[in-house]
Design an enzyme around this catalytic site. Structure first.
Site, PDB file in Angstrom:
ATOM      1  N   PRO A  62       0.835  -1.207   0.000  1.00  0.00           N
ATOM      2  CA  PRO A  62       0.000   0.000   0.000  1.00  0.00           C
ATOM      3  C   PRO A  62       0.875   1.265   0.000  1.00  0.00           C
ATOM      4  CG  PRO A  62      -0.633  -1.471   1.805  1.00  0.00           C
ATOM      5  CD  PRO A  62       0.560  -2.087   1.138  1.00  0.00           C
TER       6      PRO A  62
ATOM      7  N   GLY B 169       3.617   4.743   4.842  1.00  0.00           N
ATOM      8  CA  GLY B 169       4.797   4.682   5.703  1.00  0.00           C
ATOM      9  C   GLY B 169       5.463   3.328   5.701  1.00  0.00           C
ATOM     10  N   LEU B 170       5.108   2.475   4.736  1.00  0.00           N
ATOM     11  CA  LEU B 170       5.683   1.125   4.709  1.00  0.00           C
ATOM     12  C   LEU B 170       6.788   0.985   3.659  1.00  0.00           C
ATOM     13  CD1 LEU B 170       2.414  -0.997   5.153  1.00  0.00           C
ATOM     14  CD2 LEU B 170       4.052  -0.276   6.897  1.00  0.00           C
ATOM     15  N   GLY B 171       7.224   2.089   3.105  1.00  0.00           N
ATOM     16  CA  GLY B 171       8.347   2.040   2.170  1.00  0.00           C
ATOM     17  C   GLY B 171       7.978   1.466   0.813  1.00  0.00           C
TER      18      GLY B 171
ATOM     19  N   SER C  50       7.545   2.984  -2.083  1.00  0.00           N
ATOM     20  CA  SER C  50       8.322   3.493  -3.223  1.00  0.00           C
ATOM     21  C   SER C  50       9.762   2.998  -3.155  1.00  0.00           C
ATOM     22  CB  SER C  50       8.253   5.014  -3.312  1.00  0.00           C
ATOM     23  OG  SER C  50       8.858   5.601  -2.201  1.00  0.00           O
TER      24      SER C  50
ATOM     25  N   ALA D  14      10.641  -0.005  -2.040  1.00  0.00           N
ATOM     26  CA  ALA D  14      10.581  -1.395  -2.519  1.00  0.00           C
ATOM     27  C   ALA D  14      10.468  -1.419  -4.042  1.00  0.00           C
ATOM     28  CB  ALA D  14       9.403  -2.123  -1.878  1.00  0.00           C
TER      29      ALA D  14
ATOM     30  N   ASP E 102      14.762   3.894   4.058  1.00  0.00           N
ATOM     31  CA  ASP E 102      13.785   2.980   3.455  1.00  0.00           C
ATOM     32  C   ASP E 102      14.440   2.116   2.381  1.00  0.00           C
ATOM     33  OD1 ASP E 102      12.223   4.646   4.996  1.00  0.00           O
ATOM     34  OD2 ASP E 102      10.642   4.883   3.503  1.00  0.00           O
TER      35      ASP E 102
END
Ligand code: MEV
Length: 318
Positions: free
Chosen positions: A82, A86-88, A90, A92, A133
């Site tokens: 998603p 805030g889960l990085g 972009s 990844a 990230d």
């Protein structure tokens, strides 16, 4: 024609986001949620069968393509993380895309080269920001930035202007975390900019950024000692500091409150403004239930997800 398969994990931050942008310490873990795709060289850039344009091709992908002579590539996305959470996501994507392009162009696909390239792509797309990230996603497992490390744990040093980050790998003891997604999308760039403005104009805000750095170093010590009580209380304190910097929001505060009765500690994770929080807990089901009851989407996280991966899938004649 050669098709490659590339993937990279998302990440969450245990301590230190925002302050890390200014070279302060931070600790991040790769998580088992991945961006993955297949790719091959083609006559035109295509994404899931459609011609690439400014809507479906991110600036990160464009930047990486340009670095490698703009060779047209078709990609098929299999899994996504998603975005604006805030889960990085972009980071990844940048890692996986860089790995795929490098492999198709017969260039080295070591983690360090990919992490450096993905950071440049993020920096180009987002303005400021740190290599946290991109390095967490490239390396996998757990990483620390700007904390004291043993020589054998050193990974790489990334410099940008007058800022520098020494990145090392860390062993995180078996700990359970629950991520709670508010569902509120908040891209990183504007939040980093908001903190920068506040910090540049206010001595008090600069003190808060320094304090986040101190708290993160204490957290590193707690991780080494496997002291969850201490680490949890530092996480909750860090949430307060981040709130003062103006990067929390009512939905994040609600999920943090809901998780705390069953957790050692909880805080927003990543850039904030929406997106996700994380709780350290021995009762993941209870925390997940509390997050759901308060309108969030829970995700129980196992540490130790592998970093960027790329392999040749098929090789056949035209
Ligand atoms: C975003 O995941 C983390 C921030 O510290 C920005 C960055 O480090 O680039 C807010």
């Amino acid at each position: 024609m050669t098709t490659v398969h590339a993937s990279a994990p998302g990440k969450f931050v245990i301590l230190g986001e925002h302050a890390v942008v200014y070279g302060k310490p931070a600790i991040a873990l790769a998580m088992d949620m991945r961006f993955s795709m297949r790719a091959h060289i083609n006559d035109d850039f295509k994404i899931n069968g459609a011609p690439a344009n400014s809507y479906n091709m991110s600036p990160h992908m464009r930047y990486i393509s340009e670095l490698h002579g703009n060779t047209p590539i078709s990609i098929y996305i299999e899994e996504r993380i998603p975005s604006g959470s805030g889960l990085g996501s972009s980071a990844a994507l940048s890692n996986a895309y860089s790995a795929a392009v490098r492999m198709l162009k017969h260039l080295p696909t070591d983690k360090e080269s990919i992490a450096r390239e993905a950071f440049q792509a993020e920096f180009n797309a987002q303005g400021r920001g740190s290599p946290m990230d991109t390095s967490a996603s490239a390396q996998g497992g757990g990483i620390a930035l700007n904390v004291p490390y043993k020589d054998e744990d050193f990974l790489w040093r990334i410099e940008k202007g007058d800022r520098a980050w020494d990145i090392s790998k860390i062993d995180v003891p078996k700990m359970t975390f629950v991520i709670g997604n508010t569902g509120v999308k908040a891209p990183t760039g504007p939040l980093v900019e908001k903190v920068r403005k506040y910090k540049d104009s206010n001595t008090f805000a600069r003190g808060i950024v320094d304090e986040i750095g101190t708290v993160t170093l204490e957290g590193m010590d707690a991780i080494k000692k496997n002291d969850r009580v201490k680490l949890g209380s530092l996480m909750t304190y860090d949430h307060k500091l981040l709130s003062i910097l103006g990067v929390s929001c009512p939905q994040l505060n609600k999920l943090v409150e809901a998780a705390l009765p069953y957790s050692y500690g909880a805080k927003l994770t990543g850039s904030g403004g929406g997106g996700c929080m994380v709780a350290l807990t021995d009762k993941p089901e209870k925390v997940a239930e509390a997050i759901s009851l308060h309108g969030g989407t829970p995700y129980i996280v196992k540490s130790g997800a592998p970093g960027v991966q790329v392999e040749v899938k098929t090789k056949h004649k035209h």
